[in-house]
Design a protein around this motif. Structure first.
Motif, mmCIF file in Angstrom:
data_model
loop_
_atom_site.group_PDB
_atom_site.id
_atom_site.type_symbol
_atom_site.label_atom_id
_atom_site.label_comp_id
_atom_site.label_asym_id
_atom_site.label_seq_id
_atom_site.Cartn_x
_atom_site.Cartn_y
_atom_site.Cartn_z
ATOM 1 N N LEU A 136 2.696 -12.177 31.854
ATOM 2 C CA LEU A 136 2.682 -10.876 31.197
ATOM 3 C C LEU A 136 1.953 -9.835 32.039
ATOM 4 O O LEU A 136 2.320 -8.662 32.051
ATOM 5 C CB LEU A 136 2.041 -10.994 29.813
ATOM 6 C CG LEU A 136 2.876 -11.804 28.812
ATOM 7 C CD1 LEU A 136 2.048 -12.146 27.589
ATOM 8 C CD2 LEU A 136 4.118 -11.029 28.399
ATOM 9 N N ALA A 137 0.924 -10.267 32.758
ATOM 10 C CA ALA A 137 0.185 -9.338 33.601
ATOM 11 C C ALA A 137 1.040 -8.819 34.747
ATOM 12 O O ALA A 137 0.862 -7.691 35.207
ATOM 13 C CB ALA A 137 -1.065 -10.020 34.160
ATOM 14 N N SER A 138 1.999 -9.641 35.195
ATOM 15 C CA SER A 138 2.857 -9.228 36.301
ATOM 16 C C SER A 138 4.142 -8.564 35.839
ATOM 17 O O SER A 138 4.949 -8.123 36.653
ATOM 18 C CB SER A 138 3.210 -10.456 37.157
ATOM 19 O OG SER A 138 3.973 -11.381 36.408
ATOM 20 N N PRO A 189 -1.373 -1.039 23.546
ATOM 21 C CA PRO A 189 -0.333 -0.269 22.872
ATOM 22 C C PRO A 189 -0.751 1.190 22.748
ATOM 23 O O PRO A 189 -1.922 1.515 22.664
ATOM 24 C CB PRO A 189 -0.247 -0.945 21.481
ATOM 25 C CG PRO A 189 -1.562 -1.629 21.314
ATOM 26 C CD PRO A 189 -1.990 -2.047 22.686
ATOM 27 N N ALA A 190 0.241 2.078 22.763
ATOM 28 C CA ALA A 190 -0.048 3.510 22.696
ATOM 29 C C ALA A 190 -0.835 3.846 21.433
ATOM 30 O O ALA A 190 -1.773 4.631 21.464
ATOM 31 C CB ALA A 190 1.254 4.303 22.746
ATOM 32 N N ARG A 191 -0.441 3.249 20.334
ATOM 33 C CA ARG A 191 -1.145 3.482 19.077
ATOM 34 C C ARG A 191 -1.401 2.135 18.417
ATOM 35 O O ARG A 191 -0.484 1.446 18.028
ATOM 36 C CB ARG A 191 -0.320 4.355 18.138
ATOM 37 C CG ARG A 191 -0.134 5.789 18.622
ATOM 38 C CD ARG A 191 0.629 6.604 17.609
ATOM 39 N NE ARG A 191 0.811 7.984 18.041
ATOM 40 C CZ ARG A 191 1.481 8.906 17.335
ATOM 41 N NH1 ARG A 191 2.020 8.575 16.171
ATOM 42 N NH2 ARG A 191 1.607 10.134 17.791
ATOM 43 N N TRP A 205 0.819 -11.130 20.466
ATOM 44 C CA TRP A 205 0.747 -9.661 20.461
ATOM 45 C C TRP A 205 -0.271 -9.185 21.492
ATOM 46 O O TRP A 205 -0.033 -8.220 22.227
ATOM 47 C CB TRP A 205 0.360 -9.180 19.064
ATOM 48 C CG TRP A 205 0.250 -7.681 18.936
ATOM 49 C CD1 TRP A 205 1.265 -6.800 18.660
ATOM 50 C CD2 TRP A 205 -0.947 -6.888 19.070
ATOM 51 N NE1 TRP A 205 0.778 -5.513 18.621
ATOM 52 C CE2 TRP A 205 -0.569 -5.528 18.870
ATOM 53 C CE3 TRP A 205 -2.279 -7.175 19.329
ATOM 54 C CZ2 TRP A 205 -1.491 -4.486 18.922
ATOM 55 C CZ3 TRP A 205 -3.196 -6.145 19.397
ATOM 56 C CH2 TRP A 205 -2.799 -4.819 19.190
ATOM 57 N N ALA A 206 -1.393 -9.884 21.567
ATOM 58 C CA ALA A 206 -2.426 -9.509 22.536
ATOM 59 C C ALA A 206 -1.939 -9.710 23.962
ATOM 60 O O ALA A 206 -2.160 -8.864 24.836
ATOM 61 C CB ALA A 206 -3.691 -10.328 22.291
ATOM 62 N N TRP A 207 -1.265 -10.841 24.211
ATOM 63 C CA TRP A 207 -0.734 -11.104 25.548
ATOM 64 C C TRP A 207 0.289 -10.038 25.945
ATOM 65 O O TRP A 207 0.261 -9.512 27.053
ATOM 66 C CB TRP A 207 -0.089 -12.483 25.592
ATOM 67 C CG TRP A 207 -1.056 -13.613 25.427
ATOM 68 C CD1 TRP A 207 -2.380 -13.622 25.753
ATOM 69 C CD2 TRP A 207 -0.790 -14.897 24.866
ATOM 70 N NE1 TRP A 207 -2.937 -14.834 25.430
ATOM 71 C CE2 TRP A 207 -2.001 -15.639 24.888
ATOM 72 C CE3 TRP A 207 0.343 -15.515 24.338
ATOM 73 C CZ2 TRP A 207 -2.109 -16.936 24.422
ATOM 74 C CZ3 TRP A 207 0.258 -16.802 23.875
ATOM 75 C CH2 TRP A 207 -0.944 -17.513 23.911
ATOM 76 N N GLU A 208 1.199 -9.729 25.020
ATOM 77 C CA GLU A 208 2.271 -8.788 25.326
ATOM 78 C C GLU A 208 1.733 -7.385 25.597
ATOM 79 O O GLU A 208 2.341 -6.608 26.330
ATOM 80 C CB GLU A 208 3.289 -8.759 24.189
ATOM 81 C CG GLU A 208 4.123 -10.037 24.099
ATOM 82 C CD GLU A 208 4.942 -10.123 22.849
ATOM 83 O OE1 GLU A 208 4.792 -9.257 21.960
ATOM 84 O OE2 GLU A 208 5.744 -11.069 22.739
ATOM 85 N N ASN A 209 0.607 -7.059 24.993
ATOM 86 C CA ASN A 209 0.016 -5.734 25.186
ATOM 87 C C ASN A 209 -1.140 -5.740 26.195
ATOM 88 O O ASN A 209 -1.877 -4.762 26.288
ATOM 89 C CB ASN A 209 -0.461 -5.184 23.833
ATOM 90 C CG ASN A 209 0.698 -4.791 22.936
ATOM 91 O OD1 ASN A 209 1.290 -3.726 23.114
ATOM 92 N ND2 ASN A 209 1.056 -5.650 22.007
#
Length: 217
Positions: free
Chosen positions: A140-142, A149-151, A207-211
């Motif tokens: 996910l980092a790459s 997230p924006a909001r 969710w944390a990983w994806e963001n």
């Protein structure tokens, strides 16, 4: 309280080995075995085990389909599924976690981690093999995803809890790290699930990983 476990794997020797590992524990009992995915779904719905250990590659229905049937959004009465496999390919990890699994453990991770994953699932926690967590974070980092997230609907404290969950911390560990009570941690986790629309701790971690709220290492 004894934890009832259903073991689903198409190899009889693997099922026997998992049974021996689990039933060596005083608080765990194997209540059923399934040799394919369809049998796993039928047995799980009939026996209602506390935890289902499901292999990825099985005849008739694979482990991801079994997970979706037993723990996914369309499951009428969801069960707790831990995926146990020799395969740690990314598509399997993502498919299992997004399908509703509360754990993902490699068979070569050792009996201790397997038992820990069963107990964690029974206690409403989640456990993913550390090697898989690291691969998810690196992937996910790459991938160029935004750092945050924006909001975000979460408070600063809730974001701290999310990061701890994503790193595999238990409620007790989070309480110690953040100097808050165990009941406060549980309240934060429940509030986070409601705000994010997630059903369990693994989905919070995803969710944390994806963001990119957590980083490799």
């Amino acid at each position: 309280m004894t934890i009832g476990v259903l073991v689903a794997d198409d190899q009889s020797m693997i099922r026997r080995g998992l049974r021996l590992i689990l039933e060596d524990q005083p608080d765990i009992r194997v209540v059923g075995e399934a040799a394919d995915g369809a049998e796993a779904v039928a047995l799980a719905r009939r026996l209602r085990p506390d935890v289902c250990l499901v292999d990825i590659r099985m005849p008739r229905l694979d482990g991801i389909e079994v997970t979706r049937a037993l723990a996914g959004p369309k499951a009428a009465d969801p069960l707790r599924v831990v995926v146990v496999t020799t395969f740690d390919l990314d598509e399997y990890v993502y498919g299992a976690l997004r399908g509703g699994a509360v754990g993902f453990v490699l068979k070569d991770a050792g009996p201790g981690l397997l038992v820990e994953a069963v107990r964690a699932a029974h206690n409403g926690e989640a456990l993913v093999s550390p090697s898989i967590t690291l691969r998810l974070l690196r992937h996910l980092a790459s991938a160029g995803a935004p750092r945050e997230p924006a909001r975000t609907p979460l408070s600063d404290r809730e974001l701290e809890v999310v990061r701890a969950v994503a790193r595999g911390r238990t409620n007790q560990q989070i309480a110690a790290e953040l100097f808050i009570s165990l009941s406060t941690v549980k309240g934060h986790v429940s509030g986070i699930q409601a705000k994010l629309g997630t059903r369990n701790r693994v989905q919070i971690a995803a969710w944390a990983w994806e963001n990119r709220l957590v980083e490799p290492g």
